[in-house]
Every structure is written in C-alpha cells, then in structure tokens.
Design an enzyme around this catalytic site. Sequence first.
Site, PDB file in Angstrom:
ATOM      1  N   ASP A   1      52.773  24.290  44.744  1.00  0.00           N
ATOM      2  CA  ASP A   1      52.736  22.886  45.175  1.00  0.00           C
ATOM      3  C   ASP A   1      54.165  22.337  45.277  1.00  0.00           C
ATOM      4  O   ASP A   1      54.920  22.376  44.290  1.00  0.00           O
ATOM      5  CB  ASP A   1      51.933  22.027  44.177  1.00  0.00           C
ATOM      6  CG  ASP A   1      50.432  22.310  44.241  1.00  0.00           C
ATOM      7  OD1 ASP A   1      49.996  23.061  45.137  1.00  0.00           O
ATOM      8  OD2 ASP A   1      49.702  21.756  43.389  1.00  0.00           O
TER       9      ASP A   1
ATOM     10  N   LEU B   1      33.470  10.619  40.682  1.00  0.00           N
ATOM     11  CA  LEU B   1      33.694   9.310  41.309  1.00  0.00           C
ATOM     12  C   LEU B   1      35.009   8.683  40.863  1.00  0.00           C
ATOM     13  O   LEU B   1      35.092   7.461  40.673  1.00  0.00           O
ATOM     14  CB  LEU B   1      32.508   8.386  40.960  1.00  0.00           C
ATOM     15  CG  LEU B   1      31.107   8.942  41.260  1.00  0.00           C
ATOM     16  CD1 LEU B   1      30.015   8.061  40.644  1.00  0.00           C
ATOM     17  CD2 LEU B   1      30.887   9.070  42.765  1.00  0.00           C
TER      18      LEU B   1
ATOM     19  N   ALA C   1      44.351  14.623  32.249  1.00  0.00           N
ATOM     20  CA  ALA C   1      45.137  15.252  33.332  1.00  0.00           C
ATOM     21  C   ALA C   1      45.791  14.221  34.244  1.00  0.00           C
ATOM     22  O   ALA C   1      46.883  14.461  34.764  1.00  0.00           O
ATOM     23  CB  ALA C   1      44.243  16.195  34.141  1.00  0.00           C
TER      24      ALA C   1
ATOM     25  N   GLY D   1      41.863  26.970  42.781  1.00  0.00           N
ATOM     26  CA  GLY D   1      41.425  28.064  41.912  1.00  0.00           C
ATOM     27  C   GLY D   1      42.301  28.169  40.680  1.00  0.00           C
ATOM     28  O   GLY D   1      41.811  28.165  39.544  1.00  0.00           O
TER      29      GLY D   1
ATOM     30  N   ASP E   1      49.440  10.464  38.074  1.00  0.00           N
ATOM     31  CA  ASP E   1      49.202  11.254  39.293  1.00  0.00           C
ATOM     32  C   ASP E   1      47.805  11.857  39.181  1.00  0.00           C
ATOM     33  O   ASP E   1      47.542  12.614  38.254  1.00  0.00           O
ATOM     34  CB  ASP E   1      50.286  12.343  39.379  1.00  0.00           C
ATOM     35  CG  ASP E   1      50.052  13.328  40.514  1.00  0.00           C
ATOM     36  OD1 ASP E   1      49.316  12.981  41.466  1.00  0.00           O
ATOM     37  OD2 ASP E   1      50.599  14.442  40.448  1.00  0.00           O
TER      38      ASP E   1
ATOM     39  N   ASP F   1      39.954  19.277  39.774  1.00  0.00           N
ATOM     40  CA  ASP F   1      40.065  20.672  39.303  1.00  0.00           C
ATOM     41  C   ASP F   1      39.963  20.737  37.788  1.00  0.00           C
ATOM     42  O   ASP F   1      39.351  21.653  37.238  1.00  0.00           O
ATOM     43  CB  ASP F   1      41.409  21.269  39.744  1.00  0.00           C
ATOM     44  CG  ASP F   1      41.501  21.365  41.253  1.00  0.00           C
ATOM     45  OD1 ASP F   1      40.448  21.452  41.907  1.00  0.00           O
ATOM     46  OD2 ASP F   1      42.630  21.325  41.776  1.00  0.00           O
TER      47      ASP F   1
ATOM     48  N   GLY G   1      51.568  16.365  38.596  1.00  0.00           N
ATOM     49  CA  GLY G   1      51.233  17.729  38.999  1.00  0.00           C
ATOM     50  C   GLY G   1      49.782  18.062  38.712  1.00  0.00           C
ATOM     51  O   GLY G   1      49.042  17.273  38.099  1.00  0.00           O
TER      52      GLY G   1
ATOM     53  N   GLY H   1      46.910  24.966  43.581  1.00  0.00           N
ATOM     54  CA  GLY H   1      45.796  25.656  44.240  1.00  0.00           C
ATOM     55  C   GLY H   1      44.562  25.377  43.400  1.00  0.00           C
ATOM     56  O   GLY H   1      44.618  25.443  42.159  1.00  0.00           O
TER      57      GLY H   1
HETATM   58  P1  ATP Z   1      41.468  15.484  43.246  1.00  0.00           P
HETATM   59  O1  ATP Z   1      41.107  15.914  44.651  1.00  0.00           O
HETATM   60  O2  ATP Z   1      42.602  14.496  43.187  1.00  0.00           O
HETATM   61  O3  ATP Z   1      41.651  16.623  42.305  1.00  0.00           O
HETATM   62  P2  ATP Z   1      38.727  14.581  43.113  1.00  0.00           P
HETATM   63  O4  ATP Z   1      38.569  13.535  44.171  1.00  0.00           O
HETATM   64  O5  ATP Z   1      38.169  15.925  43.348  1.00  0.00           O
HETATM   65  O6  ATP Z   1      40.245  14.672  42.643  1.00  0.00           O
HETATM   66  P3  ATP Z   1      37.906  12.599  41.210  1.00  0.00           P
HETATM   67  O7  ATP Z   1      36.507  12.204  41.412  1.00  0.00           O
HETATM   68  O8  ATP Z   1      38.972  11.690  41.720  1.00  0.00           O
HETATM   69  O9  ATP Z   1      38.083  14.071  41.757  1.00  0.00           O
HETATM   70  O10 ATP Z   1      38.198  12.807  39.667  1.00  0.00           O
HETATM   71  C1  ATP Z   1      37.523  13.782  38.885  1.00  0.00           C
HETATM   72  C2  ATP Z   1      37.248  13.208  37.513  1.00  0.00           C
HETATM   73  O11 ATP Z   1      38.496  12.853  36.902  1.00  0.00           O
HETATM   74  C3  ATP Z   1      36.425  11.927  37.529  1.00  0.00           C
HETATM   75  O12 ATP Z   1      35.034  12.228  37.566  1.00  0.00           O
HETATM   76  C4  ATP Z   1      36.866  11.287  36.220  1.00  0.00           C
HETATM   77  O13 ATP Z   1      36.138  11.838  35.136  1.00  0.00           O
HETATM   78  C5  ATP Z   1      38.338  11.699  36.107  1.00  0.00           C
HETATM   79  N1  ATP Z   1      39.222  10.655  36.640  1.00  0.00           N
HETATM   80  C6  ATP Z   1      39.706  10.557  37.895  1.00  0.00           C
HETATM   81  N2  ATP Z   1      40.468   9.441  38.042  1.00  0.00           N
HETATM   82  C7  ATP Z   1      40.474   8.842  36.829  1.00  0.00           C
HETATM   83  C8  ATP Z   1      41.077   7.643  36.312  1.00  0.00           C
HETATM   84  N3  ATP Z   1      41.829   6.852  37.074  1.00  0.00           N
HETATM   85  N4  ATP Z   1      40.862   7.337  35.005  1.00  0.00           N
HETATM   86  C9  ATP Z   1      40.109   8.125  34.211  1.00  0.00           C
HETATM   87  N5  ATP Z   1      39.514   9.265  34.639  1.00  0.00           N
HETATM   88  C10 ATP Z   1      39.682   9.619  35.935  1.00  0.00           C
HETATM   89  O1  RIB Z   2      43.163  19.905  44.018  1.00  0.00           O
HETATM   90  C1  RIB Z   2      44.568  19.901  44.002  1.00  0.00           C
HETATM   91  C2  RIB Z   2      45.106  21.130  44.681  1.00  0.00           C
HETATM   92  O2  RIB Z   2      44.749  21.089  46.058  1.00  0.00           O
HETATM   93  C3  RIB Z   2      46.614  21.226  44.655  1.00  0.00           C
HETATM   94  O3  RIB Z   2      47.097  21.917  43.523  1.00  0.00           O
HETATM   95  C4  RIB Z   2      46.950  21.894  45.983  1.00  0.00           C
HETATM   96  O4  RIB Z   2      47.466  23.191  45.832  1.00  0.00           O
HETATM   97  C5  RIB Z   2      45.652  21.892  46.789  1.00  0.00           C
HETATM   98  O5  RIB Z   2      45.103  23.133  46.886  1.00  0.00           O
END
Ligand code: ATP
Ligand code: RIB
Length: 304
Positions: free
Chosen positions: A13, A220, A281, A41, A245, A251, A286, A39
């Site tokens: 990344d 969500l 996280a 995975g 971030d 993931d 990152g 990534g």
């Molecule tokens: P990304 O693609 O950025 O990895 P995503 O869209 O797949 O994320 P999200 O639904 O945004 O996944 O987040 C996954 C989980 O992380 C949520 O279900 C929640 O438990 C936690 N989370 C995300 N944002 C927050 C936040 N601002 N505060 C607390 N928990 C959060």
């Molecule tokens: O879900 C986050 C990941 O999506 C990043 O680490 C990036 O590598 C992309 O695959």
Amino acid sequence: MSRVVVCGSLNMDVVVQSARLPEAGETLLGAEVTFLPGGKGLNQAIASARLGIPTAMVGAVGNDSFANSLRGFLADNDVDSSGVREIDGPATGVALIQVADGDNSITVASGANMHFRAEMLHQAPRRDEVWVAQFETPLAATGEILARAHKAGARTVLNLAPYTRHPARLLKSVDVAVLNEIELGQATESKLTSSSSQRSLVAACESLRQRGARAVIATLGAKGALVVSANGVEAIPAFKAKVVDTTGAGDCFVGALAARMAVGAFPTEAARYASAAASCAVERLGAAPSMPTARQVAARLAKA
Ligand code: ATP
Ligand code: RIB
C-alpha cells in the site's frame, strides 16, 4: 486449536496523506507518503494472527522487493506464508491509497494477485479449519477453493469485496458472507446506505441467504454491523473510537471474525468481538499495521 487459512491478495500500500483529495486533473503538493503492507487477504491474515490464532496465507506475489517485504511482515506476525507463490513476470500488487481527513480513496494494480490459480494450492483443507476469501484474486480460484474447503467440512468465510459478479453456486459453499452496505446493494441490485432502514438491509441479507450463504453480516461503518442467520437478526453496535484512518476496518472485522470462529464462536458472538477489534484498527494509520492484539481487543470489550 483450529487454524485460519486466508486465500487472497497481498499488496504494497502506497499511502499518501494530504489535507484534501485532489480534483481530477489537479496537482496537489505537500502530501506525505508511507509504504505499508496491505491487500485484503494479507490484512485479514494479520488480523487473525495478531489475535493469537495459528494462521496461514495463500496467494501470489511477483519476483520483486515488495514481495520480500510482504513475506517478512507475514513472518514477523507469525503468519505461515509457505502457500504464497512467487510468479515470474507480473509485479507484486500495489494499492495507491489517498487519505484525507479520515476518508480514503483506493486504486489497486492487482499484478500477481490476478495470476493466482487453485492449482497453486498445495494444502488440502481440514475440517477443523476456517477458510477465508475475498474478491481481489480470480473468481475461479476463489470458487474452487471455497468448494474444496466446504466439502472437507471446514467453515468458510467470504468477504464479497470489492464486489464482483459471481456464479450463483458460489454462496452455496459459504458459511458466513461479510460485506459492507455498498457491496450489499451491488449484490442485490438495490440502493443501500448505512442509514437505510434495518428492514431493507435485512431483506438484502436474506436474499443472499436464499442463494446459499448460511449467515450474512452487513458491516455498516460507525453504525456497527447486522448479523442475519437462521437464529434471526442481531444488530451489533460499533465501539467508540478516535478515528485516524478507516482503511482496513472491514478486513480487521473479517480476520477477527474468522479468529473467533476458529475457537468455536457462533457468528453473532464472533461479530461483536470483530466489531471491537475493528474499532481499534480505525485508530491507527494503514491497514495491516493497524490490526490490534488480543489484549487491546479485550481492553476495548471491557470498557464498553
Ligand atoms: P474498508 O473498506 O475501509 O476496510 P468496510 O467498508 O469494508 O471498510 P466498514 O463497514 O466501514 O467496512 O467497517 C467494518 C467495521 O469496522 C464496522 O462494522 C465497525 O464494527 C468498525 N468500524 C468502522 N468504522 C468505525 C468507526 N468510525 N468507529 C467504530 N468502529 C468502526
Ligand atoms: O481493504 C483495504 C485494502 O484494500 C488495502 O490494504 C489495499 O491493499 C486494498 O486491497
């Protein structure tokens, strides 16, 4: 103890932090760059391993220095990377991640990830394992590996991200499907946001259950997650976090969910734990480096 096996992408990344995202055609000065392992995975494998669960990673990298760094990072985090194949020709995957004001936009150059094939898998799934996949590697390989894992009696988790049209039979091999509200909308050809009514989110999850997934979890963001299974519907709250971030929150959720399933938890209990892990996280920059330890998650659960 059971083992988690993650099949999927490994990327370097390139994280660029700026005050705002550039407009199309604009050159923006004053950004900072960091090279971090990522990534979907790899992130999910690191999330599982940091929670103390024996974890293996299966995937493909190029023959370059990024591949060496990613392997080193997996080893430092006790992830078995003997199933990560090196391919001559294509470069190791790279993701350009622009972060501004806690928000991000990501462009992925998949490279070697898209050359991964099921024939490269040299380990047969075992019934006491949890197998995890996403959509950043070829669909044919993902489908074949999930089918093998399911047939062997292993539990399977599919993160339908980034959303990709797939054969109808794929979900029949899936115990737990995890996707965010945008992917859920894409999978069900409906318009959904994290503010959509619980009724419409549940209906979309149910339609994926009809296609074969035993349980469906919609994540969500700051609103938590929704678990829909044969036991009914459970809303899982998000835990309070100081967001730096959100890259990799999904993931972390998937990796932590698999880690809890590996110690016998059912999807609802595992999702609550995963939500606590993901809230940790989002407090660090990152994806992979921000995955929490079991101790950090326990502290977050105790504070709630
Ligand atoms: P990304 O693609 O950025 O990895 P995503 O869209 O797949 O994320 P999200 O639904 O945004 O996944 O987040 C996954 C989980 O992380 C949520 O279900 C929640 O438990 C936690 N989370 C995300 N944002 C927050 C936040 N601002 N505060 C607390 N928990 C959060
Ligand atoms: O879900 C986050 C990941 O999506 C990043 O680490 C990036 O590598 C992309 O695959």
